[in-house]
Enzyme design. Sequence first.
Site, PDB file in Angstrom:
ATOM      1  N   ASP A  57       0.828  -1.214   0.000  1.00 49.48           N
ATOM      2  CA  ASP A  57       0.000   0.000   0.000  1.00 49.48           C
ATOM      3  C   ASP A  57       0.869   1.273   0.000  1.00 49.48           C
ATOM      4  O   ASP A  57       1.983   1.258   0.501  1.00 49.48           O
ATOM      5  CB  ASP A  57      -0.902  -0.037   1.241  1.00 49.48           C
ATOM      6  N   HIS A 111       2.636   3.178  -8.948  1.00 47.92           N
ATOM      7  CA  HIS A 111       2.490   1.732  -9.168  1.00 47.92           C
ATOM      8  C   HIS A 111       3.723   1.172  -9.906  1.00 47.92           C
ATOM      9  O   HIS A 111       4.148   0.058  -9.648  1.00 47.92           O
ATOM     10  CB  HIS A 111       1.213   1.426  -9.954  1.00 47.92           C
ATOM     11  N   LEU A 165      10.980 -20.383  -4.530  1.00 50.42           N
ATOM     12  CA  LEU A 165       9.984 -19.473  -3.941  1.00 50.42           C
ATOM     13  C   LEU A 165       8.678 -19.607  -4.709  1.00 50.42           C
ATOM     14  O   LEU A 165       8.665 -19.504  -5.938  1.00 50.42           O
ATOM     15  CB  LEU A 165      10.472 -18.016  -4.032  1.00 50.42           C
TER      16      LEU A 165
HETATM   17  C1  FPP Z   1      -2.086   0.095  -3.257  1.00 50.82           C
HETATM   18  O1  FPP Z   1      -1.602   1.413  -3.269  1.00 50.82           O
HETATM   19  C2  FPP Z   1      -1.540  -0.637  -4.366  1.00 50.82           C
HETATM   20  C3  FPP Z   1      -2.264  -1.200  -5.368  1.00 50.82           C
HETATM   21  C4  FPP Z   1      -3.732  -1.119  -5.458  1.00 50.82           C
HETATM   22  C5  FPP Z   1      -1.609  -1.900  -6.471  1.00 50.82           C
HETATM   23  C6  FPP Z   1      -0.341  -2.633  -6.118  1.00 50.82           C
HETATM   24  C7  FPP Z   1       0.307  -3.051  -7.346  1.00 50.82           C
HETATM   25  C8  FPP Z   1       1.630  -3.030  -7.582  1.00 50.82           C
HETATM   26  C9  FPP Z   1       2.694  -2.631  -6.636  1.00 50.82           C
HETATM   27  C10 FPP Z   1       2.057  -3.502  -8.891  1.00 50.82           C
HETATM   28  C11 FPP Z   1       2.591  -4.901  -8.783  1.00 50.82           C
HETATM   29  C12 FPP Z   1       2.081  -5.616  -9.781  1.00 50.82           C
HETATM   30  C13 FPP Z   1       1.849  -6.775 -10.342  1.00 50.82           C
HETATM   31  C14 FPP Z   1       0.803  -6.772 -11.312  1.00 50.82           C
HETATM   32  C15 FPP Z   1       2.539  -8.024 -10.111  1.00 50.82           C
HETATM   33  P1  FPP Z   1      -2.648   2.601  -3.432  1.00 50.82           P
HETATM   34  O2  FPP Z   1      -2.783   2.922  -4.863  1.00 50.82           O
HETATM   35  O3  FPP Z   1      -3.947   2.258  -2.768  1.00 50.82           O
HETATM   36  O4  FPP Z   1      -1.917   3.744  -2.672  1.00 50.82           O
HETATM   37  P2  FPP Z   1      -2.592   4.938  -1.852  1.00 50.82           P
HETATM   38  O5  FPP Z   1      -3.318   4.299  -0.694  1.00 50.82           O
HETATM   39  O6  FPP Z   1      -1.418   5.755  -1.421  1.00 50.82           O
HETATM   40  O7  FPP Z   1      -3.503   5.648  -2.796  1.00 50.82           O
END
Ligand code: FPP
Length: 243
Positions: A21, A38, A132
Site C-alpha cells: 500500500d 504503481h 519461492l
Molecule cells: C495500493 O496502493 C496498491 C495497489 C492497489 C496496487 C499494487 C500493485 C503493484 C505494486 C504492482 C505490482 C504488480 C503486479 C501486477 C505483479 P494505493 O494505490 O492504494 O496507494 P494509496 O493508498 O497511497 O492511494
Amino acid sequence: MSPIDKVSNLKIPQHVAIIMDGNGRWAIGRGLPRLAGHRAGTENLRRIITASVEFGIRHLTIYAFSTENWGRPREEVDGLMRILEDVIDRELAELNKEGVRLRHIGRLERLDPKIQEKVLEAIDLTKNNDRLNLHVAFNYGGRDEIVCAIQKILRDAVSPEAVTAELVSKYLFTAGIPDPDLIIRTSGELRISNFLIWQAAYSEWYITPTYWPDFDKGEYLKALEAFNKRDRRYGGLSENAKE
Ligand code: FPP
C-alpha cells in the site's frame, strides 16, 4: 552486519503475505501521477522477490489487484493491467532462472483474454520451480473467495457434517498453500482490506508507515526481526505460562 548475516540468525517465516500500500501517496507526494507510484511499486516488488529468495522464504503472496480495485478510475485500472502484462513480458525469464514458481489467486476470467493467456503460460513455464512460490493475488477478494468456495461445496453436494475448517481450506483459491505466518502492510493503514480473511486467522501482522515503493530490503529485515519477537500462541498459552 550485512542483511544476509543478520538473517542467518532469524527464524524465517514459511509464508509472508504483503499488502503493498501507499503507491498513490508516494507518487502524489512527488508531484507524479498515481501510475508512476504503481510503476515504482513494481520495481520495488522485484527487489523484494529477490530478497525473499535470498532469505529462504518459501511462499510470498502479494496483493496486486483487489476485487474492489475495479472501482478506481479507468486509466488506473488499465494501467495496473498493463503493469501485470509488462511484468510477465520483462521479468518472467529472470524469475524462472531464480527458481520462482508463479501462481495466481483470485479470478482470472474478468481479465483480458490475452492477459489471461500470459498468466497461464507463466504458471506453466515455472511449475517445476521450487525456491519461492510467488502467489499473485490479482482480481482477488477474500469474501469472493469464500463465496466461490461455498458455491463449489454445494455443487459437490458435500453433506453438512463433512464441512470442517480443513475442508473449507481445500475449496479456497489457496488450497494446499500454508496460511501466512506474517502479513506485512505498508503505508500505515490498520485494516485487512479483504485480503486472505480466512487464512489470516493466526497470522502475525507487521504494519509500517513506509510507503510500498520505499519498503526496501532493510525494512523487510526489520519486519522479519519483529516477527521473531512474537510469541505465537494460536489461542493457547505460551510455554512459560503453562507452568
Ligand atoms: C495500493 O496502493 C496498491 C495497489 C492497489 C496496487 C499494487 C500493485 C503493484 C505494486 C504492482 C505490482 C504488480 C503486479 C501486477 C505483479 P494505493 O494505490 O492504494 O496507494 P494509496 O493508498 O497511497 O492511494
